[in-house]
Design a protein around this motif. Sequence first.
Motif, PDB file in Angstrom:
ATOM      1  N   SER A   1       9.308   2.160 -17.903  1.00  0.00           N
ATOM      2  CA  SER A   1       9.494   2.830 -19.184  1.00  0.00           C
ATOM      3  C   SER A   1       9.369   1.785 -20.284  1.00  0.00           C
ATOM      4  N   ILE A   2       8.443   1.986 -21.204  1.00  0.00           N
ATOM      5  CA  ILE A   2       8.224   1.003 -22.261  1.00  0.00           C
ATOM      6  C   ILE A   2       9.440   0.901 -23.172  1.00  0.00           C
ATOM      7  N   GLU A   3      10.073   2.026 -23.468  1.00  0.00           N
ATOM      8  CA  GLU A   3      11.182   2.040 -24.409  1.00  0.00           C
ATOM      9  C   GLU A   3      12.453   1.412 -23.838  1.00  0.00           C
ATOM     10  N   THR A   4      12.782   1.724 -22.581  1.00  0.00           N
ATOM     11  CA  THR A   4      14.066   1.295 -22.023  1.00  0.00           C
ATOM     12  C   THR A   4      13.943   0.055 -21.145  1.00  0.00           C
ATOM     13  N   GLY A   5      12.739  -0.259 -20.671  1.00  0.00           N
ATOM     14  CA  GLY A   5      12.577  -1.386 -19.761  1.00  0.00           C
ATOM     15  C   GLY A   5      13.008  -1.075 -18.340  1.00  0.00           C
ATOM     16  N   LYS A   6      13.219   0.187 -18.021  1.00  0.00           N
ATOM     17  CA  LYS A   6      13.658   0.596 -16.697  1.00  0.00           C
ATOM     18  C   LYS A   6      12.467   0.823 -15.784  1.00  0.00           C
ATOM     19  N   CYS A   7      12.586   0.400 -14.514  1.00  0.00           N
ATOM     20  CA  CYS A   7      11.532   0.657 -13.531  1.00  0.00           C
ATOM     21  C   CYS A   7      11.574   2.123 -13.116  1.00  0.00           C
ATOM     22  N   LEU A   8      10.440   2.809 -13.267  1.00  0.00           N
ATOM     23  CA  LEU A   8      10.364   4.234 -12.951  1.00  0.00           C
ATOM     24  C   LEU A   8       9.867   4.502 -11.543  1.00  0.00           C
ATOM     25  N   LEU A   9       9.036   3.584 -11.012  1.00  0.00           N
ATOM     26  CA  LEU A   9       8.427   3.815  -9.705  1.00  0.00           C
ATOM     27  C   LEU A   9       7.930   2.487  -9.156  1.00  0.00           C
ATOM     28  N   LYS A  10       7.955   2.363  -7.832  1.00  0.00           N
ATOM     29  CA  LYS A  10       7.504   1.143  -7.180  1.00  0.00           C
ATOM     30  C   LYS A  10       6.506   1.491  -6.091  1.00  0.00           C
ATOM     31  N   TYR A  11       5.352   0.794  -6.094  1.00  0.00           N
ATOM     32  CA  TYR A  11       4.340   1.007  -5.049  1.00  0.00           C
ATOM     33  C   TYR A  11       4.338  -0.205  -4.125  1.00  0.00           C
ATOM     34  N   VAL A  12       4.517   0.051  -2.811  1.00  0.00           N
ATOM     35  CA  VAL A  12       4.609  -1.043  -1.834  1.00  0.00           C
ATOM     36  C   VAL A  12       3.629  -0.839  -0.686  1.00  0.00           C
ATOM     37  N   GLY A  13       2.488  -0.244  -0.962  1.00  0.00           N
ATOM     38  CA  GLY A  13       1.522   0.053   0.097  1.00  0.00           C
ATOM     39  C   GLY A  13       0.658  -1.113   0.524  1.00  0.00           C
ATOM     40  N   HIS A  14       0.615  -2.185  -0.256  1.00  0.00           N
ATOM     41  CA  HIS A  14      -0.237  -3.329   0.078  1.00  0.00           C
ATOM     42  C   HIS A  14       0.489  -4.310   0.998  1.00  0.00           C
ATOM     43  N   ALA A  15      -0.314  -5.027   1.790  1.00  0.00           N
ATOM     44  CA  ALA A  15       0.215  -6.046   2.692  1.00  0.00           C
ATOM     45  C   ALA A  15       0.014  -7.448   2.145  1.00  0.00           C
ATOM     46  N   GLY A  16      -0.471  -7.549   0.927  1.00  0.00           N
ATOM     47  CA  GLY A  16      -0.696  -8.844   0.299  1.00  0.00           C
ATOM     48  C   GLY A  16      -0.371  -8.778  -1.180  1.00  0.00           C
TER      49      GLY A  16
ATOM     50  N   ILE B   1       6.598   4.522  -3.484  1.00  0.00           N
ATOM     51  CA  ILE B   1       5.416   5.058  -2.797  1.00  0.00           C
ATOM     52  C   ILE B   1       4.949   4.007  -1.807  1.00  0.00           C
ATOM     53  N   ARG B   2       4.734   4.425  -0.564  1.00  0.00           N
ATOM     54  CA  ARG B   2       4.377   3.480   0.481  1.00  0.00           C
ATOM     55  C   ARG B   2       2.980   3.682   1.053  1.00  0.00           C
ATOM     56  N   VAL B   3       2.369   4.830   0.796  1.00  0.00           N
ATOM     57  CA  VAL B   3       1.059   5.137   1.384  1.00  0.00           C
ATOM     58  C   VAL B   3       0.103   5.547   0.272  1.00  0.00           C
ATOM     59  N   PRO B   4      -1.101   4.946   0.222  1.00  0.00           N
ATOM     60  CA  PRO B   4      -2.073   5.328  -0.811  1.00  0.00           C
ATOM     61  C   PRO B   4      -2.782   6.630  -0.451  1.00  0.00           C
ATOM     62  N   SER B   5      -3.332   7.272  -1.449  1.00  0.00           N
ATOM     63  CA  SER B   5      -4.150   8.459  -1.193  1.00  0.00           C
ATOM     64  C   SER B   5      -5.556   8.073  -0.759  1.00  0.00           C
ATOM     65  N   THR B   6      -6.030   6.899  -1.188  1.00  0.00           N
ATOM     66  CA  THR B   6      -7.359   6.411  -0.808  1.00  0.00           C
ATOM     67  C   THR B   6      -7.317   4.903  -0.637  1.00  0.00           C
ATOM     68  N   THR B   7      -7.957   4.413   0.427  1.00  0.00           N
ATOM     69  CA  THR B   7      -8.071   2.979   0.664  1.00  0.00           C
ATOM     70  C   THR B   7      -9.543   2.582   0.643  1.00  0.00           C
ATOM     71  N   LEU B   8      -9.863   1.596  -0.182  1.00  0.00           N
ATOM     72  CA  LEU B   8     -11.236   1.100  -0.293  1.00  0.00           C
ATOM     73  C   LEU B   8     -11.291  -0.261   0.393  1.00  0.00           C
ATOM     74  N   LYS B   9     -12.048  -0.342   1.492  1.00  0.00           N
ATOM     75  CA  LYS B   9     -12.104  -1.593   2.245  1.00  0.00           C
ATOM     76  C   LYS B   9     -13.518  -1.851   2.764  1.00  0.00           C
TER      77      LYS B   9
END
Length: 495
Positions: free
Chosen positions: A185-200, A271-279
Amino acid sequence: MPVESGSSAAARQVKQKRKAHTISIRRTNSSEQERVTSQREMLEGQDSKLPPTIRQTLLELFGQIEREFENLYIENIELRREIETLNDRLTAEGQTVDGGDLSKGQLKAKASHSTSQLSQKLKTTYKASTSKIVSSFKTTTSRAVCQLVKEYIGHRDGIWDVSVTRLQPVVLGTASADHSAMLWSIETGKCLLKYVGHAGSVNSIKFHPSEQVALTASGDQTAHIWRYIVQLPTPQPVIDTNQMSGEEEVDFSDKDEADGDVEGPSESPTIRVPSTTLKSHQGVVIAADWLVGGKQVVTASWDRTANLYDVETSELVHSLTGHDQELTHCCTHPTQRLVVTSSRDTTFRLWDFRDPSIHSVNVFQGHTDTVTSAVFTVGDNVVSGSDDRTVKVWDLKNMRSPIATIRTDSAVNRISVSVSQRIIALPHDNRQVRLFDMSGVRLARLPRSNRQGHRRMVCCTAWSEDNPICNLFSCGFDRQAIGWNINIPALLQEK
């Protein structure tokens, strides 16, 4: 005994005067050099609280400045000598014209006209010769106000990239070496969501132009596309305690260093799983971006290639090869099917996909070190930054030479250009962020002190157009992102 003519005598006098003047210059320069050397030895012998490496660096820098001014001084003496020589020549030649004597009025008129032309020419030459060093010491006259508004702290490692959504709700995205990406959130500085789907390490983050979809590139040799849904919290009033302008540095903060481990917000969704992986890359994917329309994406990798993918099918459409070393960045044009890639091979390349049957590429060699980023502006310009401490502005219609060159005192990382104000934000290795206009005029330096601003290398900047809270964001290897409010006077915007 032959009698010397008037013109021969005058020429001989000029020659003798020139010789004596040259000897005088040599003696002066020699004595001056001995004096400077003795002063430098005396300074080096004095006790100092500065570390030896910093002291040596300062001595070398002052020595370079001294040599520059010494060269200008010698050039000035030479120019003055030429004026005297030419004036003597005019006087000698004015004694006889076509076998007849000139009157004093005619001689004076001729000498005055010739001297005026000569003076103008020498003045122009002298200005050109001194402009390089004078521009290095030129200070900004802008009254740009740079205010630190909010800090976004929660990552466990350095933040490589920062981006802002193009649609509502407007949120801030960060990509970190801790293998995660966060939305804030730009106004409050609070984390709204975290994405952890990558291994690097997550090296870049870009938002879809018209959907709530994010694109991230990673050191795990893949790029991920993932959807997000966020709900903004109630904004809190912002206390204005960090306002300052121009080049001022003031310390208002008493917060502790952010170098220690900071626990990420546990209450934010993950979020732990992507909807699309480009490899299809064989190396680190260092950057990725959406093509206009959002139906295709381009990725840049350390395997020296850039790949163009179809988002719907995840298929590889084109592999863009040609760079001799690892790629460092890629960027797409906001309104046209154009891609620019930068590389450690000191070049950046412009790829044109506007004609489906022809995919042309142009190579540009404008830097002497790694090109860390190259970005498009809304108009017909490309701005490139490099480890050679320069930033160059190019015209897409004529890319043979830059239309502006900005010289800095530190390597330049991922730059960004404001769409509405056409201001270039330069993140540096030396923890500074500097602002320039498109013609290369410095506007401001964002505040930096021991407890304000970034404490380590600034990796990236991103503009947020028409945001009343923050309109510029920066991120660095001190594990935090910072939101700034930049107020540029209207007069500067119109330049």
